[in-house]
Scaffold this active site. Structure first.
Site, mmCIF file in Angstrom:
data_model
loop_
_atom_site.group_PDB
_atom_site.id
_atom_site.type_symbol
_atom_site.label_atom_id
_atom_site.label_comp_id
_atom_site.label_asym_id
_atom_site.label_seq_id
_atom_site.Cartn_x
_atom_site.Cartn_y
_atom_site.Cartn_z
ATOM 1 N N LEU A 182 0.820 -1.214 0.000
ATOM 2 C CA LEU A 182 0.000 0.000 0.000
ATOM 3 C C LEU A 182 0.854 1.264 0.000
ATOM 4 O O LEU A 182 0.332 2.376 0.081
ATOM 5 C CB LEU A 182 -0.947 0.010 1.212
ATOM 6 C CG LEU A 182 -1.899 -1.176 1.314
ATOM 7 C CD1 LEU A 182 -2.960 -0.938 2.372
ATOM 8 C CD2 LEU A 182 -2.567 -1.458 -0.029
ATOM 9 N N TYR A 203 18.227 5.117 8.875
ATOM 10 C CA TYR A 203 17.768 4.549 7.603
ATOM 11 C C TYR A 203 18.960 3.954 6.839
ATOM 12 O O TYR A 203 18.910 2.810 6.375
ATOM 13 C CB TYR A 203 17.105 5.655 6.783
ATOM 14 C CG TYR A 203 16.540 5.232 5.443
ATOM 15 C CD1 TYR A 203 15.455 4.364 5.363
ATOM 16 C CD2 TYR A 203 17.071 5.741 4.254
ATOM 17 C CE1 TYR A 203 14.912 4.016 4.131
ATOM 18 C CE2 TYR A 203 16.528 5.403 3.020
ATOM 19 C CZ TYR A 203 15.448 4.532 2.967
ATOM 20 O OH TYR A 203 14.916 4.187 1.735
ATOM 21 N N LYS A 222 19.852 0.150 5.723
ATOM 22 C CA LYS A 222 19.970 -0.195 4.296
ATOM 23 C C LYS A 222 21.301 -0.905 4.012
ATOM 24 O O LYS A 222 21.336 -1.881 3.266
ATOM 25 C CB LYS A 222 19.809 1.051 3.420
ATOM 26 C CG LYS A 222 18.374 1.545 3.353
ATOM 27 C CD LYS A 222 17.451 0.519 2.707
ATOM 28 C CE LYS A 222 15.995 0.899 2.712
ATOM 29 N NZ LYS A 222 15.097 -0.171 2.256
ATOM 30 N N ILE A 249 11.962 8.455 -5.596
ATOM 31 C CA ILE A 249 10.996 8.033 -6.614
ATOM 32 C C ILE A 249 9.871 9.074 -6.698
ATOM 33 O O ILE A 249 9.279 9.453 -5.677
ATOM 34 C CB ILE A 249 10.409 6.644 -6.273
ATOM 35 C CG1 ILE A 249 11.536 5.602 -6.100
ATOM 36 C CG2 ILE A 249 9.435 6.199 -7.361
ATOM 37 C CD1 ILE A 249 12.446 5.414 -7.297
#
Ligand code: NAD
Ligand code: SER
Length: 316
Positions: free
Chosen positions: A10, A142, A146, A172
């Site tokens: 979602l 973060y 990653k 993005i």
């Protein structure tokens, strides 16, 4: 036909990737899932949906068993700005969730797609044309998750033969689902505000160059990599991919070509500005181009034309 599970379906990427995978592999073969329980009409009407927490290993395993899943696109994660505000949550979801996915993939012999990010780089990384293999000492939670994720995916391939593959996505840009709390969110919000109010107050400083990519290219990167000939993949995980390197001024100038009245000003978010300053200006995606023929279709001009056409219909 492949049986696919998408976690985080979602979210910004998942909502569009799921629909694209359903078109490609058949609606009933692509199981959308998320922690959230309320999919939009399109996602719910077009195929199966399951709500579960990816940090719950038993729940994940039950879904993989129930649907005889063969490939997992693992998109459930906490993004950079939210992670900086809640590092414990980011560690739990981005690391323990990923560990559960890799373990279930090992047990049930699934292939796995996992996005890393430009956030896996840090202040000591070369900032321009950042190479595929280089210094990775991120100073954000973060980024820590990653880099750890990239290493875990390499480890599961080498140690257990799990078919892990992944890219380092840049920011993005898309028009379907709003982004979920990242540092690059401004590059989406600017289009919405330009169309609604002809003005945008940007939370990153002018001159902050970051890599970006339009959603159709992000989807193409994921599906092409998962279809690529494994014999040609030297890296497998964490391929640098990019489509453009832009700052707020360049983006605003491109929008002004379509909306001449558009104006931009700045009200800097210090947390996001610091995160952005620690990321590269531009990354080099030659390894992806060579190993699986990666090439984006959109640049700043073609993306902006498309974004404005689509959002004008949606918002006006
Ligand atoms: P998003 O925040 O829009 O969506 C993430 C989804 O994961 C949300 O729908 C959320 O409800 C779900 N989720 C959160 N915790 C969960 C949990 N415990 N269990 C199950 N679901 C959970 O993120 P996105 O932008 O779609 O990003 C997807 C992946 O791509 C992430 O790994 C992200 O780091 C990576 N990525 C995104 C970008 C970008 O610009 N969007 C750039 C680089 C990398
Ligand atoms: N868009 C993402 C973020 O800003 C990059 O990984 O968090």
């Amino acid at each position: 036909m492949k049986r696919i599970l998408v976690t985080g379906a979602l979210g910004q990427i998942g909502s569009e990737l799921t629909m694209s995978l359903r078109e490609r592999y058949g609606n009933d073969n692509v199981i959308a899932s998320d922690l959230k329980t309320q999919p939009n009409g399109k996602l719910l009407d077009s195929g199966p949906f399951e709500s579960f927490d990816c940090t719950n290993a038993d729940a994940l395993s039950a879904i993989v068993r129930k649907y005889k899943i063969e490939t997992i696109y693992h998109l459930a994660a906490i993004l950079s700005a939210v992670a900086e505000n809640n590092p414990g949550l980011a560690w739990n979801v981005n690391i323990n969730g990923l560990y559960n996915v890799l373990e279930v993939a090992r047990e049930f012999d699934c292939a796995v797609f996992i996005p890393s990010s430009i956030g896996a780089f840090g202040p000591s990384t070369p900032v321009d044309n950042t190479p595929q293999d280089t210094i990775q000492r991120p100073n954000t939670m973060y980024g820590v998750t990653k880099v750890t994720g990239e290493l875990l995916c390499d480890y599961y391939y080498k140690r257990f033969g799990v078919d892990t593959r992944g890219v380092r996505y840049p920011g993005i840009i898309s028009n379907e689902t709003l982004p979920g709390g990242g540092t690059t969110d401004y590059a989406v919000e600017i289009y919405y505000e330009a169309i609604k109010n002809k003005h945008y107050t940007c939370n990153l400083p002018a001159g902050t160059f970051l890599d970006m990519m339009y959603m159709p290219d992000a989807i193409k990167a994921a599906t092409d990599l998962m279809e690529a000939d494994p014999a040609k993949l030297i890296h497998r995980n964490a391929f640098n991919v990019t489509a453009m390197s832009i700052d707020p001024e360049l983006l605003a100038a491109e929008i002004s070509k379509h909306i001449p009245e558009f104006t931009i000003d700045y009200d800097i978010d210090p947390v996001k500005a610091e995160i952005a300053a620690s990321w590269p200006n531009s990354i080099d995606d030659l390894a992806a181009r060579k190993q699986w023929n990666w090439k984006p279709d959109y640049n700043l001009a073609t993306m902006t034309k498309d974004m404005i056409e689509i959002l004008s219909k949606k918002l006006l």
